[in-house]
Write a protein that holds these residues in place. Structure first.
Motif, PDB file in Angstrom:
ATOM      1  N   GLU A   1      -6.780  -6.697  -1.913  1.00 29.10           N
ATOM      2  CA  GLU A   1      -6.506  -6.166  -0.574  1.00 29.10           C
ATOM      3  C   GLU A   1      -5.676  -4.892  -0.654  1.00 29.10           C
ATOM      4  O   GLU A   1      -5.884  -3.945   0.124  1.00 29.10           O
ATOM      5  CB  GLU A   1      -5.798  -7.224   0.271  1.00 29.10           C
ATOM      6  CG  GLU A   1      -6.671  -8.415   0.636  1.00 29.10           C
ATOM      7  CD  GLU A   1      -5.883  -9.510   1.320  1.00 29.10           C
ATOM      8  OE1 GLU A   1      -4.648  -9.345   1.494  1.00 29.10           O
ATOM      9  OE2 GLU A   1      -6.493 -10.546   1.684  1.00 29.10           O
ATOM     10  N   LEU A   2      -4.742  -4.846  -1.592  1.00 31.41           N
ATOM     11  CA  LEU A   2      -3.935  -3.641  -1.762  1.00 31.41           C
ATOM     12  C   LEU A   2      -4.807  -2.461  -2.198  1.00 31.41           C
ATOM     13  O   LEU A   2      -4.657  -1.346  -1.707  1.00 31.41           O
ATOM     14  CB  LEU A   2      -2.827  -3.899  -2.780  1.00 31.41           C
ATOM     15  CG  LEU A   2      -1.680  -4.809  -2.332  1.00 31.41           C
ATOM     16  CD1 LEU A   2      -0.788  -5.162  -3.508  1.00 31.41           C
ATOM     17  CD2 LEU A   2      -0.854  -4.120  -1.239  1.00 31.41           C
ATOM     18  N   ILE A   3      -5.721  -2.702  -3.134  1.00 29.72           N
ATOM     19  CA  ILE A   3      -6.612  -1.633  -3.583  1.00 29.72           C
ATOM     20  C   ILE A   3      -7.509  -1.172  -2.444  1.00 29.72           C
ATOM     21  O   ILE A   3      -7.761   0.035  -2.275  1.00 29.72           O
ATOM     22  CB  ILE A   3      -7.444  -2.101  -4.793  1.00 29.72           C
ATOM     23  CG1 ILE A   3      -6.564  -2.206  -6.038  1.00 29.72           C
ATOM     24  CG2 ILE A   3      -8.613  -1.152  -5.063  1.00 29.72           C
ATOM     25  CD1 ILE A   3      -6.014  -0.883  -6.541  1.00 29.72           C
ATOM     26  N   ALA A   4      -7.987  -2.101  -1.633  1.00 32.41           N
ATOM     27  CA  ALA A   4      -8.802  -1.727  -0.472  1.00 32.41           C
ATOM     28  C   ALA A   4      -7.992  -0.848   0.484  1.00 32.41           C
ATOM     29  O   ALA A   4      -8.507   0.137   1.027  1.00 32.41           O
ATOM     30  CB  ALA A   4      -9.303  -2.978   0.241  1.00 32.41           C
TER      31      ALA A   4
ATOM     32  N   VAL B   1       0.841  -1.202   0.000  1.00 29.91           N
ATOM     33  CA  VAL B   1       0.000   0.000   0.000  1.00 29.91           C
ATOM     34  C   VAL B   1       0.870   1.243   0.000  1.00 29.91           C
ATOM     35  O   VAL B   1       0.598   2.219  -0.711  1.00 29.91           O
ATOM     36  CB  VAL B   1      -0.956  -0.018   1.213  1.00 29.91           C
ATOM     37  CG1 VAL B   1      -1.661   1.332   1.358  1.00 29.91           C
ATOM     38  CG2 VAL B   1      -1.973  -1.137   1.075  1.00 29.91           C
ATOM     39  N   ALA B   2       1.950   1.225   0.781  1.00 33.58           N
ATOM     40  CA  ALA B   2       2.815   2.402   0.877  1.00 33.58           C
ATOM     41  C   ALA B   2       3.424   2.752  -0.474  1.00 33.58           C
ATOM     42  O   ALA B   2       3.440   3.917  -0.882  1.00 33.58           O
ATOM     43  CB  ALA B   2       3.909   2.160   1.909  1.00 33.58           C
ATOM     44  N   ALA B   3       3.938   1.740  -1.202  1.00 35.30           N
ATOM     45  CA  ALA B   3       4.575   1.998  -2.498  1.00 35.30           C
ATOM     46  C   ALA B   3       3.563   2.518  -3.508  1.00 35.30           C
ATOM     47  O   ALA B   3       3.846   3.461  -4.262  1.00 35.30           O
ATOM     48  CB  ALA B   3       5.244   0.733  -3.012  1.00 35.30           C
ATOM     49  N   LEU B   4       2.381   1.920  -3.548  1.00 36.20           N
ATOM     50  CA  LEU B   4       1.373   2.333  -4.525  1.00 36.20           C
ATOM     51  C   LEU B   4       0.803   3.716  -4.192  1.00 36.20           C
ATOM     52  O   LEU B   4       0.535   4.515  -5.103  1.00 36.20           O
ATOM     53  CB  LEU B   4       0.249   1.293  -4.583  1.00 36.20           C
ATOM     54  CG  LEU B   4       0.644  -0.058  -5.182  1.00 36.20           C
ATOM     55  CD1 LEU B   4      -0.474  -1.074  -4.984  1.00 36.20           C
ATOM     56  CD2 LEU B   4       0.983   0.081  -6.668  1.00 36.20           C
ATOM     57  N   ALA B   5       0.625   4.012  -2.909  1.00 41.26           N
ATOM     58  CA  ALA B   5       0.130   5.338  -2.521  1.00 41.26           C
ATOM     59  C   ALA B   5       1.150   6.414  -2.865  1.00 41.26           C
ATOM     60  O   ALA B   5       0.800   7.488  -3.381  1.00 41.26           O
ATOM     61  CB  ALA B   5      -0.187   5.352  -1.030  1.00 41.26           C
TER      62      ALA B   5
ATOM     63  N   GLU C   1      -8.413   3.546   1.443  1.00 40.99           N
ATOM     64  CA  GLU C   1      -8.474   4.147   2.774  1.00 40.99           C
ATOM     65  C   GLU C   1      -7.561   5.354   2.917  1.00 40.99           C
ATOM     66  O   GLU C   1      -7.773   6.187   3.804  1.00 40.99           O
ATOM     67  CB  GLU C   1      -8.104   3.111   3.831  1.00 40.99           C
ATOM     68  CG  GLU C   1      -9.089   1.954   3.943  1.00 40.99           C
ATOM     69  CD  GLU C   1      -8.657   0.938   4.980  1.00 40.99           C
ATOM     70  OE1 GLU C   1      -7.588   1.150   5.616  1.00 40.99           O
ATOM     71  OE2 GLU C   1      -9.374  -0.062   5.181  1.00 40.99           O
ATOM     72  N   VAL C   2      -6.553   5.478   2.038  1.00 44.43           N
ATOM     73  CA  VAL C   2      -5.560   6.545   2.233  1.00 44.43           C
ATOM     74  C   VAL C   2      -5.503   7.537   1.078  1.00 44.43           C
ATOM     75  O   VAL C   2      -4.825   8.572   1.195  1.00 44.43           O
ATOM     76  CB  VAL C   2      -4.157   5.941   2.467  1.00 44.43           C
ATOM     77  CG1 VAL C   2      -4.143   5.093   3.733  1.00 44.43           C
ATOM     78  CG2 VAL C   2      -3.692   5.113   1.269  1.00 44.43           C
TER      79      VAL C   2
END
Length: 348
Positions: free
Chosen positions: A318-321, A277-281, A325-326
């Motif tokens: 799960e990563l997209i979910a 999630v951190a890398a994609l965000a 959120e962020v």
């Protein structure tokens, strides 16, 4: 194995009086011609120990290494797990025979009405504008594509243009490759001039990695023919990690927007590159700072040699979910898979 190459115009050493010297290569063409193509050199330049060499050489024999200097400069020295290096470093795993991973995962051969022309979706067609790439990504779904049978020429483009002229349902021409911007501006300007002369064409789309891996590609010549066309212009960049976007890339994007080009990005979800999630965000935030909207996040196409990059669908969801959120909705890429025979990308 198909070897991708880019021909550069060379000035004769002693031109005769009746021979006009050819133009010198531009800065981006020089970088393209000087890209690293030796796996040993790639490992040496990044300070990797010798344990990485057998895999690098074995993978290179299947699909050659190609890394331009401008992209190499953004990699961390001595880190074999650098997210940019992982996209271009051959590994021994590429030689494994994994069930379900094939040479033509999108079955593009079934949608090729003529050499260099791919027609999969309603209203739009794809033209192979160049067989060359500035960088050879190890997960490329066209790493086995028969470019020798689809190398562009004026005669081939004329046949493709005739196909477009006759089909009034086509409103968008997509230039792809290889990388379309590996072709010369003279060639591309000619092609776009003939495309815009087709009355029912509305849009020109380019799928390219060159403004990212060699930002100098966005020069006066490119801005000139892009800015002059009547067609609406969309450029889909391919950036997988925020580390790829340095100030030179930001400036290239600014120049493209000044030429009236709408900028989108598509990424591939890759194990060890952007599978968090951190890398994609961070990627979405950095893209927007550069004036680029996230568009697609593709799950891996099952191309032979790339199975080690795979992220299972449930983990991808799960990563997209987590991203939802962020991130605000406009920075959330659409998670998709391309399924042969479907009329569009399939959301996951």
């Amino acid at each position: 194995m198909i070897t991708r190459s880019s021909a550069l115009l060379q000035r004769p050493e002693s031109p005769s009086a009746d021979v006009k010297p050819l133009s010198r290569p531009s800065a981006w063409q020089t970088q393209l011609s000087q890209a690293i193509r030796d796996p040993r050199e790639l490992c040496r330049r990044l300070g990797l120990d010798d344990s990485w060499l057998p895999g690098a050489e074995a993978g290179h024999a299947l699909f050659e290494v190609r890394v331009p200097e401008a992209f190499l400069a953004r990699m961390r020295y001595g880190d074999p797990h650098d997210p940019l290096l992982r996209q271009v470093l051959p590994l021994i795993a590429e030689g494994e025979n994994v069930p379900g991973y094939v040479t033509d995962p999108l079955e593009e051969a079934e949608y090729t009405p003529g050499p260099g022309l791919i027609h999969k979706y309603a209203g739009r067609v794809l033209l192979i504008a160049s067989p060359a790439c500035a960088v050879n990504c190890r997960y490329c779904f066209r790493r086995h594509f028969p470019y020798s049978d689809n190398s562009p020429s004026r005669a081939q483009w004329e046949r493709s243009l005739d196909t477009l002229r006759q089909d009034t349902s086509i409103h968008e021409a997509i230039l792809s490759g290889g990388d379309p911007l590996a072709a010369s501006d003279r060639q591309l300007a000619w092609l776009v001039e003939h495309l815009e002369a087709i009355p029912h064409l509305k849009r020109l789309r380019l799928h390219t990695r060159l403004p990212v891996v060699i930002p100098e590609r966005v020069d006066d010549a490119l801005s000139g023919w892009l800015g002059a066309t009547r067609l609406q212009k969309v450029m889909v960049l391919h950036i997988n990690h925020a580390q790829e976007i340095d100030q030179a890339v930001v400036k290239a994007c600014e120049r493209l927007r000044s030429a009236g080009v709408a900028l989108l990005n598509q990424s591939v979800l890759l194990r060890g590159v952007n599978d968090s999630v951190a890398a994609l965000a961070q990627l979405s935030e950095r893209l927007f700072e550069a004036g680029v909207l996230p568009y697609y996040l593709h799950v891996l196409d099952p191309v032979a040699g790339a199975a080690h990059f795979d992220v299972p669908d449930e983990e991808a969801r799960e990563l997209i979910a987590g991203l939802r959120e962020v991130l605000p909705g406009f920075l959330l890429p659409r998670l998709v898979r391309e399924i042969p025979g479907e009329t569009s990308k399939t959301p996951l």
